[in-house]
Motif scaffolding. Structure first.
Motif, PDB file in Angstrom:
ATOM      1  N   UNK A  39       0.837  -1.204   0.000  1.00 45.66           N
ATOM      2  CA  UNK A  39       0.000   0.000   0.000  1.00 45.66           C
ATOM      3  C   UNK A  39       0.870   1.252   0.000  1.00 45.66           C
ATOM      4  N   UNK A  40       1.994   1.203   0.699  1.00 46.03           N
ATOM      5  CA  UNK A  40       2.910   2.343   0.734  1.00 46.03           C
ATOM      6  C   UNK A  40       3.649   2.510  -0.588  1.00 46.03           C
ATOM      7  N   UNK A  41       3.936   1.405  -1.264  1.00 47.09           N
ATOM      8  CA  UNK A  41       4.698   1.449  -2.513  1.00 47.09           C
ATOM      9  C   UNK A  41       3.829   1.661  -3.744  1.00 47.09           C
ATOM     10  N   UNK A  42       2.540   1.474  -3.624  1.00 50.69           N
ATOM     11  CA  UNK A  42       1.634   1.548  -4.768  1.00 50.69           C
ATOM     12  C   UNK A  42       1.734   2.859  -5.552  1.00 50.69           C
ATOM     13  N   UNK A  43       1.817   4.011  -4.910  1.00 45.45           N
ATOM     14  CA  UNK A  43       1.914   5.257  -5.685  1.00 45.45           C
ATOM     15  C   UNK A  43       3.167   5.333  -6.564  1.00 45.45           C
ATOM     16  N   UNK A  44       4.219   4.609  -6.209  1.00 43.02           N
ATOM     17  CA  UNK A  44       5.455   4.654  -6.999  1.00 43.02           C
ATOM     18  C   UNK A  44       5.452   3.685  -8.174  1.00 43.02           C
ATOM     19  N   UNK A  45       4.424   2.838  -8.272  1.00 40.57           N
ATOM     20  CA  UNK A  45       4.347   1.882  -9.376  1.00 40.57           C
ATOM     21  C   UNK A  45       3.829   2.559 -10.636  1.00 40.57           C
ATOM     22  N   UNK A  46       4.308   2.112 -11.796  1.00 47.88           N
ATOM     23  CA  UNK A  46       3.764   2.651 -13.041  1.00 47.88           C
ATOM     24  C   UNK A  46       2.278   2.305 -13.180  1.00 47.88           C
ATOM     25  N   UNK A  47       1.562   3.117 -13.964  1.00 50.31           N
ATOM     26  CA  UNK A  47       0.144   2.861 -14.209  1.00 50.31           C
ATOM     27  C   UNK A  47      -0.025   1.524 -14.913  1.00 50.31           C
ATOM     28  N   UNK A  48      -1.182   0.926 -14.750  1.00 49.50           N
ATOM     29  CA  UNK A  48      -1.547  -0.356 -15.349  1.00 49.50           C
ATOM     30  C   UNK A  48      -0.537  -1.453 -14.997  1.00 49.50           C
ATOM     31  N   UNK A  49      -0.207  -1.527 -13.739  1.00 46.90           N
ATOM     32  CA  UNK A  49       0.740  -2.524 -13.251  1.00 46.90           C
ATOM     33  C   UNK A  49       0.007  -3.571 -12.429  1.00 46.90           C
ATOM     34  N   UNK A  50       0.284  -4.820 -12.721  1.00 48.61           N
ATOM     35  CA  UNK A  50      -0.202  -5.937 -11.921  1.00 48.61           C
ATOM     36  C   UNK A  50       0.993  -6.564 -11.216  1.00 48.61           C
ATOM     37  N   UNK A  51       0.901  -6.741  -9.912  1.00 48.14           N
ATOM     38  CA  UNK A  51       1.983  -7.326  -9.128  1.00 48.14           C
ATOM     39  C   UNK A  51       1.419  -8.503  -8.348  1.00 48.14           C
ATOM     40  N   UNK A  52       2.109  -9.633  -8.420  1.00 54.82           N
ATOM     41  CA  UNK A  52       1.761 -10.792  -7.603  1.00 54.82           C
ATOM     42  C   UNK A  52       2.950 -11.086  -6.710  1.00 54.82           C
ATOM     43  N   UNK A  53       2.713 -11.091  -5.408  1.00 55.54           N
ATOM     44  CA  UNK A  53       3.758 -11.367  -4.424  1.00 55.54           C
ATOM     45  C   UNK A  53       3.486 -12.742  -3.846  1.00 55.54           C
TER      46      UNK A  53
END
Length: 83
Positions: A39-53
């Motif tokens: 949640x803290x890192x989400x603003x720094x991700x490029x738009x239209x990004x899907x991340x699976x951890x």
């Protein structure tokens, strides 16, 4: 967790924490730490990004600070690779 400001700009994050990580208490703690950090890192991700951890079994015994540090490093490497 999904954040969408418009149809064109959206980021999605999925967490996979299997029983191999530990019992329910350990899995929930691990998910909580990962979710909070993402949640803290989400603003720094490029738009239209899907991340699976996907948390490996060692994540169950790792300290929260260690999980955050590892996630930061892996996510920054993935973003660099994407560009």
């Amino acid at each position: 967790m999904t954040v969408a400001t418009s149809e064109a700009e959206s980021q999605r994050v999925g967490l996979v924490v299997s029983k191999a990580v530990g019992n329910a208490v350990v899995r929930n703690r691990t998910k909580r730490v990962l979710r909070h950090r993402m949640a803290a890192l989400l603003p720094s991700l490029p738009d239209q990004t899907d991340v699976v951890v996907r948390a490996n079994p060692a994540a169950g015994t790792a300290a929260a600070s260690e999980l955050r540090h590892d996630l930061d490093g892996l996510l920054s490497a993935a973003i660099k690779r994407r560009r």
